[in-house]
Design an enzyme around this catalytic site. Structure first.
Site, PDB file in Angstrom:
ATOM      1  N   TYR A 195       0.917  -1.073  -0.341  1.00  0.00           N
ATOM      2  CA  TYR A 195      -0.485   0.314   0.457  1.00  0.00           C
ATOM      3  C   TYR A 195       0.637   0.732  -0.187  1.00  0.00           C
ATOM      4  O   TYR A 195       1.306   1.853   1.045  1.00  0.00           O
ATOM      5  CB  TYR A 195      -0.654   0.278   1.288  1.00  0.00           C
ATOM      6  CG  TYR A 195      -1.963  -0.815   0.789  1.00  0.00           C
ATOM      7  CD1 TYR A 195      -3.511  -0.687   0.410  1.00  0.00           C
ATOM      8  CD2 TYR A 195      -1.952  -2.453   0.901  1.00  0.00           C
ATOM      9  CE1 TYR A 195      -4.062  -1.354  -0.260  1.00  0.00           C
ATOM     10  CE2 TYR A 195      -2.894  -3.200   0.749  1.00  0.00           C
ATOM     11  CZ  TYR A 195      -3.873  -2.902  -0.133  1.00  0.00           C
ATOM     12  OH  TYR A 195      -5.105  -3.444  -0.328  1.00  0.00           O
ATOM     13  N   ARG A 202       1.602   6.511   7.682  1.00  0.00           N
ATOM     14  CA  ARG A 202       2.507   5.549   8.850  1.00  0.00           C
ATOM     15  C   ARG A 202       3.301   6.507   8.755  1.00  0.00           C
ATOM     16  O   ARG A 202       2.972   6.502  10.348  1.00  0.00           O
ATOM     17  CB  ARG A 202       2.848   4.384   7.341  1.00  0.00           C
ATOM     18  CG  ARG A 202       1.831   3.719   6.961  1.00  0.00           C
ATOM     19  CD  ARG A 202       2.995   2.727   7.031  1.00  0.00           C
ATOM     20  NE  ARG A 202       3.180   2.326   5.219  1.00  0.00           N
ATOM     21  CZ  ARG A 202       2.882   1.914   4.620  1.00  0.00           C
ATOM     22  NH1 ARG A 202       1.542   1.221   4.509  1.00  0.00           N
ATOM     23  NH2 ARG A 202       3.497   2.480   2.943  1.00  0.00           N
ATOM     24  N   ASP A 240      -5.498  -9.330  10.411  1.00  0.00           N
ATOM     25  CA  ASP A 240      -5.377  -9.265   9.136  1.00  0.00           C
ATOM     26  C   ASP A 240      -6.402 -10.891   8.701  1.00  0.00           C
ATOM     27  O   ASP A 240      -5.688 -12.031   9.589  1.00  0.00           O
ATOM     28  CB  ASP A 240      -4.611  -9.630   8.104  1.00  0.00           C
ATOM     29  CG  ASP A 240      -5.481  -8.955   7.081  1.00  0.00           C
ATOM     30  OD1 ASP A 240      -5.056  -7.567   7.074  1.00  0.00           O
ATOM     31  OD2 ASP A 240      -5.382  -9.524   5.720  1.00  0.00           O
ATOM     32  N   ALA A 267     -11.711  -8.798  11.175  1.00  0.00           N
ATOM     33  CA  ALA A 267     -11.274  -7.990  12.321  1.00  0.00           C
ATOM     34  C   ALA A 267     -12.889  -7.385  12.667  1.00  0.00           C
ATOM     35  O   ALA A 267     -12.709  -6.175  14.100  1.00  0.00           O
ATOM     36  CB  ALA A 267     -10.388  -6.293  10.759  1.00  0.00           C
ATOM     37  N   ASP A 284      -8.236   0.457   8.344  1.00  0.00           N
ATOM     38  CA  ASP A 284      -7.863   0.720   7.022  1.00  0.00           C
ATOM     39  C   ASP A 284      -8.641  -0.748   6.426  1.00  0.00           C
ATOM     40  O   ASP A 284      -7.506  -1.403   5.599  1.00  0.00           O
ATOM     41  CB  ASP A 284      -6.661   0.618   6.708  1.00  0.00           C
ATOM     42  CG  ASP A 284      -6.556   0.949   5.302  1.00  0.00           C
ATOM     43  OD1 ASP A 284      -6.791   1.102   4.468  1.00  0.00           O
ATOM     44  OD2 ASP A 284      -4.781   1.028   4.882  1.00  0.00           O
ATOM     45  N   CYS A 324     -10.920   4.248   1.040  1.00  0.00           N
ATOM     46  CA  CYS A 324      -9.916   3.907  -0.451  1.00  0.00           C
ATOM     47  C   CYS A 324     -10.833   3.679  -1.208  1.00  0.00           C
ATOM     48  O   CYS A 324     -10.178   3.166  -2.416  1.00  0.00           O
ATOM     49  CB  CYS A 324      -8.509   3.270  -0.260  1.00  0.00           C
ATOM     50  SG  CYS A 324      -9.321   1.404   0.432  1.00  0.00           S
TER      51      CYS A 324
HETATM   52  C1  SAM Z   1      -6.624  -1.682   2.444  1.00  0.00           C
HETATM   53  S1  SAM Z   1      -5.923  -2.658   2.860  1.00  0.00           S
HETATM   54  C2  SAM Z   1      -4.794  -2.129   4.259  1.00  0.00           C
HETATM   55  C3  SAM Z   1      -3.627  -2.293   4.148  1.00  0.00           C
HETATM   56  C4  SAM Z   1      -3.005  -1.685   5.374  1.00  0.00           C
HETATM   57  N1  SAM Z   1      -3.617  -1.294   6.841  1.00  0.00           N
HETATM   58  C5  SAM Z   1      -1.224  -0.845   5.235  1.00  0.00           C
HETATM   59  O1  SAM Z   1      -1.579   0.095   4.847  1.00  0.00           O
HETATM   60  O2  SAM Z   1      -0.160  -2.220   4.607  1.00  0.00           O
HETATM   61  C6  SAM Z   1      -6.682  -4.089   3.267  1.00  0.00           C
HETATM   62  C7  SAM Z   1      -6.655  -5.070   4.168  1.00  0.00           C
HETATM   63  O3  SAM Z   1      -8.319  -5.689   5.218  1.00  0.00           O
HETATM   64  C8  SAM Z   1      -7.712  -7.072   4.722  1.00  0.00           C
HETATM   65  N2  SAM Z   1      -8.908  -7.337   4.970  1.00  0.00           N
HETATM   66  C9  SAM Z   1     -10.473  -7.865   4.230  1.00  0.00           C
HETATM   67  N3  SAM Z   1     -11.680  -8.006   4.982  1.00  0.00           N
HETATM   68  C10 SAM Z   1     -10.573  -8.421   6.150  1.00  0.00           C
HETATM   69  C11 SAM Z   1     -11.581  -8.173   7.045  1.00  0.00           C
HETATM   70  N4  SAM Z   1     -13.420  -9.423   7.020  1.00  0.00           N
HETATM   71  N5  SAM Z   1     -11.083  -8.722   8.161  1.00  0.00           N
HETATM   72  C12 SAM Z   1      -9.584  -8.727   8.542  1.00  0.00           C
HETATM   73  N6  SAM Z   1      -8.730  -8.404   7.545  1.00  0.00           N
HETATM   74  C13 SAM Z   1      -9.486  -8.302   6.380  1.00  0.00           C
HETATM   75  C14 SAM Z   1      -7.112  -7.216   3.233  1.00  0.00           C
HETATM   76  O4  SAM Z   1      -6.385  -9.100   3.488  1.00  0.00           O
HETATM   77  C15 SAM Z   1      -6.343  -6.652   2.993  1.00  0.00           C
HETATM   78  O5  SAM Z   1      -5.036  -6.790   3.680  1.00  0.00           O
END
Ligand code: SAM
Length: 381
Positions: A195, A202, A240, A267, A284, A324
């Site tokens: 990301y 961050r 995650d 989450a 996020d 996003c």
């Molecule tokens: C926008 S990305 C996060 C990026 C992170 N904050 C970074 O800066 O690298 C969204 C993340 O949510 C995770 N995800 C999707 N659904 C989820 C859930 N129900 N519970 C936990 N994680 C989840 C995905 O695997 C992904 O890694």
């Protein structure tokens, strides 16, 4: 070369630097090709760009002049884009962000000595050889890996694709962002592996914590936010759902000699069930909102995450929540936070609204280029 003539009045948006022309805005066509010139109703030249025969977005501006669209054009555009990105505190960044860099349909990301590309339109696919030569000549990468595994390509009549286009790739790739190292899986990782758009957020978030802070990083992916906070001495838990991401997050912690904890879990369940209290919660979540229903579900997710987070934060604790997708505005996010605050009997302030970093430029003349919004709020009671 193909010439496209617009319906009366439709030239205004082009003159105001909006880069897309939809199929029903074209009055008539002359000639053939994927590179096209755009003219107003009276035959005055407006722009040069690409023509997609199948997509709803028929024409994309690449130049407001009469530049030839060839390898040298792409070299010039990449050099212009690099000018804007001189002071990025990382060796991984977005070199070209499609419309924002007058390269509609093309995304180029740099990961240390390597490069990933994503081709998002039919004509850009046709121009791929020129693009590749320009990348190799300007960026001199060890590898170019294509990550066109992007569903939107179907609207252009293209299949999803990924694969090595040039050089040798040793995956995962080691990158350095400020004083932290990260391993990036450019073959299978989300987006093109990392990301890149959260690099400034961050750093911002790490400024909110110290060695006494307890941090929960929801949707932590490979540990970006988590490790920035751990570096400041905070006690961090990253959550995650994706096992590969959690494994890489643990490796990344080790690589930096940091002791953040990572948990593979949902989450939404975790935030509801945790009995701990935190100084900072980062949320996020993923967001795709093409339909009205998908938009509703993202708004609901923001409310739900805020509703539980506000109850799990200590007094003066912070919620840093992101969205996003272009379809959700800052105002809509603030409204969801307001609902969650009243539903939990909490008083909150909105301290900061953060947008995209310089390598993901937001053009006010092209609102679709603003997709990332993060809100830092403080719980007062
Ligand atoms: C926008 S990305 C996060 C990026 C992170 N904050 C970074 O800066 O690298 C969204 C993340 O949510 C995770 N995800 C999707 N659904 C989820 C859930 N129900 N519970 C936990 N994680 C989840 C995905 O695997 C992904 O890694």
């Amino acid at each position: 070369m193909l010439k496209l003539f617009l319906k009366k009045g439709k030239e205004k948006k082009v003159k105001h630097f909006y880069p897309w022309i939809f199929r029903d805005e074209i009055q008539r066509k002359e000639g053939k090709g994927i590179v096209a010139e755009l003219y107003d109703f009276e035959g005055n030249f407006l722009a040069r760009g690409t023509y997609s025969p199948k997509s709803r977005i028929a024409f994309r501006v690449l130049s407001y002049g009469k530049e030839e669209i060839n390898k040298d054009f792409f070299i010039k555009r990449i050099k212009e884009a690099l000018e804007l990105r001189k002071n990025i505190p990382s060796n991984a960044y977005r070199v070209a962000f499609s419309e924002s860099d007058l390269l509609s349909g093309l995304i180029i990301d740099k990961y240390a000595e390597g490069v990933t590309v994503q081709i998002r339109s039919y004509p850009m696919e046709e121009l791929k050889d020129e693009v590749l030569k320009a990348i190799v000549e300007t960026l001199k990468p060890d590898f170019v890996y294509e990550r066109s595994d992007f569903k939107g390509r179907r609207d252009e009549g293209l299949k999803e694709f990924k694969g090595l286009l040039y050089g040798n790739l040793r995956n995962p790739v080691l990158i350095k962002e400020r004083d932290l190292k990260f391993l990036v899986d450019v073959k299978r990782g989300l987006k093109t592996g990392f990301y890149l758009d959260q690099k400034d957020n961050r750093a911002y978030v790490s400024g909110l914590v110290d060695e006494n802070s307890k941090v929960l990083d929801l949707f932590c992916y490979t540990g970006g936010f988590s490790l920035y906070c751990a570096k400041k001495g905070a006690k961090v838990l990253g959550v995650d759902i994706n096992e590969d991401a959690i494994n890489l997050a643990r490796e990344n912690a080790k690589l930096n000699g940091l002791s953040a904890e990572f948990l593979q879990a949902n989450a939404f369940d975790f935030i509801q069930e945790t009995t701990d209290r935190y100084d900072l919660i980062i949320a996020d979540p993923p967001a795709i909102a093409k339909t009205k229903k998908e938009k509703e579900s993202i708004l609901w997710a923001i409310w739900k995450l805020a509703y539980y987070s506000f109850q799990k934060l200590k007094r003066f604790g912070r919620l840093f929540i992101c969205s996003c997708t272009y379809q959700i505005s800052v105002e809509e996010m603030v409204r969801q936070l307001r609902f969650a605050a009243t539903d939990t009997g909490k008083r909150i302030i909105v301290k900061e609204v953060n947008l995209q970093p310089i390598d993901h430029p937001y053009l006010p003349t092209f609102p679709e280029s603003l997709y990332l919004k993060c809100i830092d709020s403080v719980v007062l009671n």
